[in-house]
Design a protein around this motif. Structure first.
Motif, PDB file in Angstrom:
ATOM      1  N   CYS A  42       0.812  -1.213   0.000  1.00 28.05           N
ATOM      2  CA  CYS A  42       0.000   0.000   0.000  1.00 28.05           C
ATOM      3  C   CYS A  42       0.849   1.268   0.000  1.00 28.05           C
ATOM      4  O   CYS A  42       0.337   2.343  -0.263  1.00 28.05           O
ATOM      5  N   ALA A  43       2.117   1.159   0.316  1.00 34.53           N
ATOM      6  CA  ALA A  43       2.969   2.337   0.444  1.00 34.53           C
ATOM      7  C   ALA A  43       3.513   2.764  -0.909  1.00 34.53           C
ATOM      8  O   ALA A  43       4.681   2.584  -1.213  1.00 34.53           O
ATOM      9  N   THR A  44       2.639   3.294  -1.778  1.00 30.70           N
ATOM     10  CA  THR A  44       3.036   3.766  -3.101  1.00 30.70           C
ATOM     11  C   THR A  44       2.470   5.159  -3.333  1.00 30.70           C
ATOM     12  O   THR A  44       1.445   5.521  -2.759  1.00 30.70           O
ATOM     13  N   GLY A  45       3.122   5.946  -4.164  1.00 33.39           N
ATOM     14  CA  GLY A  45       2.651   7.308  -4.441  1.00 33.39           C
ATOM     15  C   GLY A  45       2.021   7.415  -5.812  1.00 33.39           C
ATOM     16  O   GLY A  45       2.708   7.639  -6.797  1.00 33.39           O
ATOM     17  N   TRP A  46       0.724   7.249  -5.880  1.00 39.71           N
ATOM     18  CA  TRP A  46       0.037   7.234  -7.170  1.00 39.71           C
ATOM     19  C   TRP A  46      -0.496   8.597  -7.580  1.00 39.71           C
ATOM     20  O   TRP A  46      -0.449   8.961  -8.738  1.00 39.71           O
ATOM     21  N   GLY A  47      -1.078   9.331  -6.634  1.00 38.17           N
ATOM     22  CA  GLY A  47      -1.723  10.590  -6.962  1.00 38.17           C
ATOM     23  C   GLY A  47      -3.075  10.392  -7.626  1.00 38.17           C
ATOM     24  O   GLY A  47      -3.463   9.282  -7.973  1.00 38.17           O
ATOM     25  N   SER A  48      -3.796  11.498  -7.831  1.00 40.42           N
ATOM     26  CA  SER A  48      -5.116  11.421  -8.461  1.00 40.42           C
ATOM     27  C   SER A  48      -5.199  12.245  -9.736  1.00 40.42           C
ATOM     28  O   SER A  48      -6.284  12.493 -10.255  1.00 40.42           O
ATOM     29  N   GLY A  49      -4.036  12.692 -10.245  1.00 39.41           N
ATOM     30  CA  GLY A  49      -4.030  13.449 -11.494  1.00 39.41           C
ATOM     31  C   GLY A  49      -4.199  12.575 -12.708  1.00 39.41           C
ATOM     32  O   GLY A  49      -3.999  11.356 -12.664  1.00 39.41           O
ATOM     33  N   GLU A  50      -4.573  13.204 -13.832  1.00 35.68           N
ATOM     34  CA  GLU A  50      -4.801  12.465 -15.071  1.00 35.68           C
ATOM     35  C   GLU A  50      -3.533  11.738 -15.522  1.00 35.68           C
ATOM     36  O   GLU A  50      -2.425  12.260 -15.396  1.00 35.68           O
ATOM     37  N   LYS A  51      -3.732  10.535 -16.039  1.00 34.83           N
ATOM     38  CA  LYS A  51      -2.618   9.712 -16.520  1.00 34.83           C
ATOM     39  C   LYS A  51      -2.891   9.324 -17.975  1.00 34.83           C
ATOM     40  O   LYS A  51      -3.972   8.812 -18.292  1.00 34.83           O
ATOM     41  N   THR A  52      -1.908   9.582 -18.831  1.00 36.17           N
ATOM     42  CA  THR A  52      -2.103   9.422 -20.271  1.00 36.17           C
ATOM     43  C   THR A  52      -0.900   8.762 -20.925  1.00 36.17           C
ATOM     44  O   THR A  52       0.238   9.044 -20.552  1.00 36.17           O
ATOM     45  N   VAL A  53      -1.156   7.885 -21.875  1.00 36.70           N
ATOM     46  CA  VAL A  53      -0.122   7.275 -22.712  1.00 36.70           C
ATOM     47  C   VAL A  53      -0.626   7.276 -24.149  1.00 36.70           C
ATOM     48  O   VAL A  53      -1.790   6.952 -24.412  1.00 36.70           O
ATOM     49  N   GLU A  54       0.247   7.655 -25.076  1.00 36.31           N
ATOM     50  CA  GLU A  54      -0.119   7.672 -26.492  1.00 36.31           C
ATOM     51  C   GLU A  54      -0.275   6.242 -27.026  1.00 36.31           C
ATOM     52  O   GLU A  54       0.497   5.355 -26.649  1.00 36.31           O
ATOM     53  N   PRO A  55      -1.244   6.012 -27.915  1.00 36.09           N
ATOM     54  CA  PRO A  55      -1.416   4.671 -28.485  1.00 36.09           C
ATOM     55  C   PRO A  55      -0.415   4.377 -29.581  1.00 36.09           C
ATOM     56  O   PRO A  55       0.057   5.276 -30.274  1.00 36.09           O
ATOM     57  N   ALA A  56      -0.076   3.094 -29.720  1.00 34.92           N
ATOM     58  CA  ALA A  56       0.761   2.643 -30.828  1.00 34.92           C
ATOM     59  C   ALA A  56      -0.022   1.741 -31.769  1.00 34.92           C
ATOM     60  O   ALA A  56       0.474   1.351 -32.817  1.00 34.92           O
ATOM     61  N   GLY A  57      -1.245   1.392 -31.386  1.00 35.75           N
ATOM     62  CA  GLY A  57      -2.085   0.538 -32.218  1.00 35.75           C
ATOM     63  C   GLY A  57      -3.524   0.614 -31.753  1.00 35.75           C
ATOM     64  O   GLY A  57      -3.832   1.308 -30.783  1.00 35.75           O
ATOM     65  N   HIS A  58      -4.403  -0.070 -32.449  1.00 36.35           N
ATOM     66  CA  HIS A  58      -5.826  -0.051 -32.098  1.00 36.35           C
ATOM     67  C   HIS A  58      -6.411  -1.454 -32.191  1.00 36.35           C
ATOM     68  O   HIS A  58      -7.331  -1.720 -32.968  1.00 36.35           O
ATOM     69  N   ALA A  59      -5.890  -2.378 -31.398  1.00 30.52           N
ATOM     70  CA  ALA A  59      -6.453  -3.725 -31.333  1.00 30.52           C
ATOM     71  C   ALA A  59      -7.822  -3.660 -30.670  1.00 30.52           C
ATOM     72  O   ALA A  59      -8.074  -2.801 -29.819  1.00 30.52           O
ATOM     73  N   ARG A 172     -16.004   5.780  -4.578  1.00 26.27           N
ATOM     74  CA  ARG A 172     -16.474   6.288  -3.282  1.00 26.27           C
ATOM     75  C   ARG A 172     -16.052   7.723  -3.032  1.00 26.27           C
ATOM     76  O   ARG A 172     -16.761   8.490  -2.390  1.00 26.27           O
ATOM     77  N   ALA A 173     -14.864   8.109  -3.521  1.00 23.86           N
ATOM     78  CA  ALA A 173     -14.333   9.455  -3.342  1.00 23.86           C
ATOM     79  C   ALA A 173     -13.237   9.658  -4.380  1.00 23.86           C
ATOM     80  O   ALA A 173     -12.853   8.720  -5.081  1.00 23.86           O
ATOM     81  N   ARG A 174     -12.730  10.872  -4.463  1.00 29.32           N
ATOM     82  CA  ARG A 174     -11.603  11.136  -5.368  1.00 29.32           C
ATOM     83  C   ARG A 174     -10.337  10.569  -4.723  1.00 29.32           C
ATOM     84  O   ARG A 174      -9.684  11.210  -3.900  1.00 29.32           O
ATOM     85  N   LEU A 175      -9.988   9.369  -5.108  1.00 25.30           N
ATOM     86  CA  LEU A 175      -8.913   8.608  -4.473  1.00 25.30           C
ATOM     87  C   LEU A 175      -7.734   8.428  -5.435  1.00 25.30           C
ATOM     88  O   LEU A 175      -7.891   8.556  -6.652  1.00 25.30           O
ATOM     89  N   PRO A 176      -6.543   8.118  -4.908  1.00 29.56           N
ATOM     90  CA  PRO A 176      -5.381   7.896  -5.774  1.00 29.56           C
ATOM     91  C   PRO A 176      -5.594   6.678  -6.671  1.00 29.56           C
ATOM     92  O   PRO A 176      -6.257   5.713  -6.275  1.00 29.56           O
ATOM     93  N   PHE A 177      -5.012   6.729  -7.856  1.00 30.96           N
ATOM     94  CA  PHE A 177      -5.102   5.589  -8.765  1.00 30.96           C
ATOM     95  C   PHE A 177      -3.826   5.481  -9.583  1.00 30.96           C
ATOM     96  O   PHE A 177      -3.066   6.432  -9.725  1.00 30.96           O
ATOM     97  N   ARG A 178      -3.598   4.294 -10.117  1.00 31.60           N
ATOM     98  CA  ARG A 178      -2.483   4.066 -11.031  1.00 31.60           C
ATOM     99  C   ARG A 178      -3.009   3.351 -12.266  1.00 31.60           C
ATOM    100  O   ARG A 178      -4.066   2.701 -12.236  1.00 31.60           O
ATOM    101  N   VAL A 179      -2.257   3.468 -13.363  1.00 31.71           N
ATOM    102  CA  VAL A 179      -2.582   2.785 -14.613  1.00 31.71           C
ATOM    103  C   VAL A 179      -1.295   2.157 -15.141  1.00 31.71           C
ATOM    104  O   VAL A 179      -0.245   2.802 -15.124  1.00 31.71           O
ATOM    105  N   PHE A 180      -1.368   0.906 -15.561  1.00 33.36           N
ATOM    106  CA  PHE A 180      -0.208   0.281 -16.181  1.00 33.36           C
ATOM    107  C   PHE A 180      -0.669  -0.747 -17.205  1.00 33.36           C
ATOM    108  O   PHE A 180      -1.847  -1.116 -17.251  1.00 33.36           O
ATOM    109  N   GLN A 181       0.282  -1.181 -18.034  1.00 27.75           N
ATOM    110  CA  GLN A 181      -0.026  -2.144 -19.081  1.00 27.75           C
ATOM    111  C   GLN A 181       0.891  -3.348 -18.999  1.00 27.75           C
ATOM    112  O   GLN A 181       2.060  -3.230 -18.629  1.00 27.75           O
TER     113      GLN A 181
END
Length: 201
Positions: A42-59, A172-181
């Motif tokens: 649980c000890a990670t720093g994710w933040g709640s700001g927008e997270k974006t990655v450019e696409p390389a394909g459209h499967a 439930r609330a504006r909470l921290p999140f992460r995105v990965f692939q």
């Protein structure tokens, strides 16, 4: 359709965060661990700001699944054939209101906050036009039930428009999140609380 922005999530994806989760990206069963392991996870720093990655394909998108874990609730977008070299782009961020791509119509989403998730994987095969994922505008995601989840409150399919699938995730609330692939998956984890995740907002 909004333009894809710069890769704001690069630092989130780097290092141990990705390495620690890559082997279980598709897992949606509740996590089990000792108290020490849970605290460390649980000890990670994710933040709640927008997270974006450019696409390389459209499967095409094949499925969307959710699961509960010790520190977060998880939603997984299954995109078979996508790899690190042929990555799936995404834009994930909090919005005040979910507006459907194309029509601009408001889509009600239950919860105290709305996380809009856009994944560069259409719900149809770009070559044949055949449906690959049976999402319907304004409706809950098919086969997904978030009853009893600690963070998730609602899911709504927005649209699949110009190669991009849009959903609204009520939380439930504006909470921290992460995105990965990982190969074949885009994963969004939303923490259970700010106390469980350190870092800036």
């Amino acid at each position: 359709m909004r333009r894809w922005g710069t890769a704001l999530a690069a630092t989130v994806l780097a290092g141990g965060a990705l390495a620690a989760t890559a082997g279980t990206a598709g897992a949606v069963t509740p996590a089990t661990s000792t108290a020490t392991a849970t605290a460390a996870a649980c000890a990670t720093g994710w933040g709640s700001g927008e997270k974006t990655v450019e696409p390389a394909g459209h499967a095409p998108l094949a499925d969307i699944r959710t699961g509960r874990h010790a520190c977060f609730d998880r939603i997984v977008f299954d995109v078979p054939g996508a790899t690190a070299a042929d990555r799936v782009g995404y834009r994930v961020g909090y919005v005040d209101t979910l507006h459907q791509d194309g029509s601009g119509e408001e889509i009600p989403v239950d919860g105290a906050a709305i996380l809009e998730i856009r994944v560069a994987a259409p719900s149809y095969d770009p070559g044949s036009g055949a449906e690959s994922y049976p999402g319907r505008a304004r409706e809950p995601l098919p086969g997904v039930d978030v009853t009893g989840y600690q963070t998730f409150r609602d899911t709504r399919f927005g649209a699949s428009f110009e190669g991009e699938t849009q959903i609204g995730l009520g939380v439930r609330a504006r909470l921290p999140f992460r995105v990965f692939q990982t190969d074949g998956h885009v994963v969004v984890d939303v923490a259970h609380s700010w106390n469980a995740v350190s870092g800036t907002r």
